[in-house]
Design an enzyme around this catalytic site. Structure first.
Site: not given
Length: 447
Positions: A408, A444
């Site tokens: 993330d 990401e």
């Protein structure tokens, strides 16, 4: 004058270069934690009052009505114990030896699977310089494999003096005086899990190792995906075991996917602004522990049995997915923690060594750099933060059986002097690791 640490608690440590709790062949454990700027660290063990303590012969009893303040007493004695009657718990504190290259040590002559423990850390209180040590607060083990309890929104959760108003809002200055409210009973603690069993991977199905060219990812939330599944008995809905159910696996196979990407299953804690509003972080992007699975996704029976049963349910889920031919990818959040900004609660890293773990504003070291929008940002320019993250990832891959990770806010993990670089040491550490470098790694790009 401090009493010397008994020799039985200060024997040479086999695992002196890595933080964590390591069970030893003498029936005890070596315990190591990192804090480069603390003045003193204690390991705290919690036992039920109605059972004999394992440390009766060495611990000095201290009392709540003593003329000497509790914090002063624990400085004086190498090993001391107190009983908190309203909570029906005994706390035994072991003064740790250190720092030695930033590490603090203690050897426990007795340790057991399921042992509940935490740390207390003393040092300078100077918020304007980023120093927020407070021995009244309980701190989780960053390397703890299990977790017990949840934070209660109260002044006990914060290192600075504050109050919680009737409408649930925290009132106080993070740059004000240090809180002297004991956190015991209001914060989660770590749980020791003995995973030395050499047969832990017996009967583990082979990992699918699907080529990237044939990979079809299916992202799901463990609780949400199974919460209303009509084929599951009610006790398995919303659980790891529900995802491992044969009918669930058959349904996933019918979709034609190859790899299951799990939204975060590492232990989480609601952000402060959500707690103040009586809301919850459903998605899990607010990590409380990077080695412990989220207990609330386990079955009620596993939660009742404790941290080991929760962990075993996660392992069982991963094995079932492998048996059905699926890879298991974990969404992981190493860019920030649930502690938030300086106004947030103290659960672990802030109380252990905030200068080590978190990035600071260049013009104001008392404030945290926030490239995540979540109040804080892990400092991946620090070698020990990189090592901590790699150790955590290796644990999930080696012990739990995970096949890959989706990072993330990956850009936030690879910044030098504020800018992303593909040559960041963390990225090299991942690719060069003999285990992690052969897994699926997804970054990401959003920042």
């Amino acid at each position: 004058m401090k009493h010397a640490i008994p020799q039985r608690y200060a024997i040479p440590h086999r695992y002196a270069t890595r933080p964590g709790l390591y069970f030893t062949e003498d029936g005890g454990a070596d315990v190591i934690v990192r804090s480069e700027t603390a003045d003193q660290v204690w390991l705290c063990i919690y036992e039920k009052v109605d059972q004999p303590t394992a440390f009766f012969n060495d611990a000095i009893r201290i009392f709540d009505d003593s003329a000497t303040p509790f914090i002063n007493e624990i400085h004086e004695h190498a090993v001391c114990t107190r009983i908190i009657e309203p909570m029906y718990v005994r706390e035994t504190l072991f003064r740790m030896d250190g720092p030695n290259y930033g590490l603090w040590y203690v050897h426990l002559p007795k340790a057991w699977d399921g042992m509940r423990y935490a740390y207390r850390v003393d040092g300078a209180w100077d918020p304007s310089k980023g120093l927020r040590f407070n021995p009244y607060k309980l701190l989780l083990d960053p390397y703890g494999k299990g977790i017990d309890g949840r934070m209660k929104l109260s002044p006990a959760a914060f290192s600075y003096q504050c109050d919680v108003s009737e409408d649930g809002k925290v009132r106080g200055s993070a740059f004000g005086p240090m809180s002297t409210v004991d956190a015991l009973g209001n914060m989660p603690v770590s749980v020791a899990i003995d995973d030395r069993d050499k047969s832990k991977h017996d009967a583990d199905p082979s990992h699918p190792h699907v080529p990237w060219s044939k990979t079809v990812l299916y992202e799901l939330h463990v609780k949400g995906f199974t919460a209303n599944a009509p084929w599951l008995p009610r006790e398995l809905r919303g659980t790891y075991a529900g995802l491992a159910h044969p009918t669930t696996l058959s349904y996933l196979q019918s979709l034609g996917v190859t790899s299951i990407e799990l939204l975060p299953i590492q232990a989480k804690q609601d952000e402060l602004f959500l707690q103040e509003r009586g809301r919850h972080n459903y998605w899990g992007y607010s990590p409380l522990s990077y080695f412990s699975p989220e207990p609330s996704y386990a079955t009620a029976e596993a939660q009742r049995k404790g941290a080991r049963a929760v962990r075993d349910e996660v392992i069982g889920m991963v094995r079932a997915l492998h048996e059905a031919g699926f890879e298991v990818i974990m969404d992981v959040v190493y860019n920030h923690t649930c502690e938030g900004g300086v106004e947030g609660p103290t659960t672990c890293w802030r109380g252990l060594d905030a200068l080590l773990y978190y990035r600071r504003q260049k013009g104001n070291i008392g404030r945290l750099e926030d490239t995540t929008g979540c109040g804080n940002t892990f400092d991946f320019t620090n070698t020990h933060v990189v090592t901590f993250a790699v150790d955590s990832l290796r644990y999930w891959a080696k012990r739990i059986g995970i096949d890959g990770f989706r990072f993330d806010l990956g850009v936030s993990l690879a910044r030098l002097d504020g800018d992303f670089t593909k040559h960041h040491p963390f990225l090299y550490a991942l690719r060069s690791d003999l285990l992690l470098g052969n897994l699926k790694l997804i970054m990401e790009p959003w920042d």
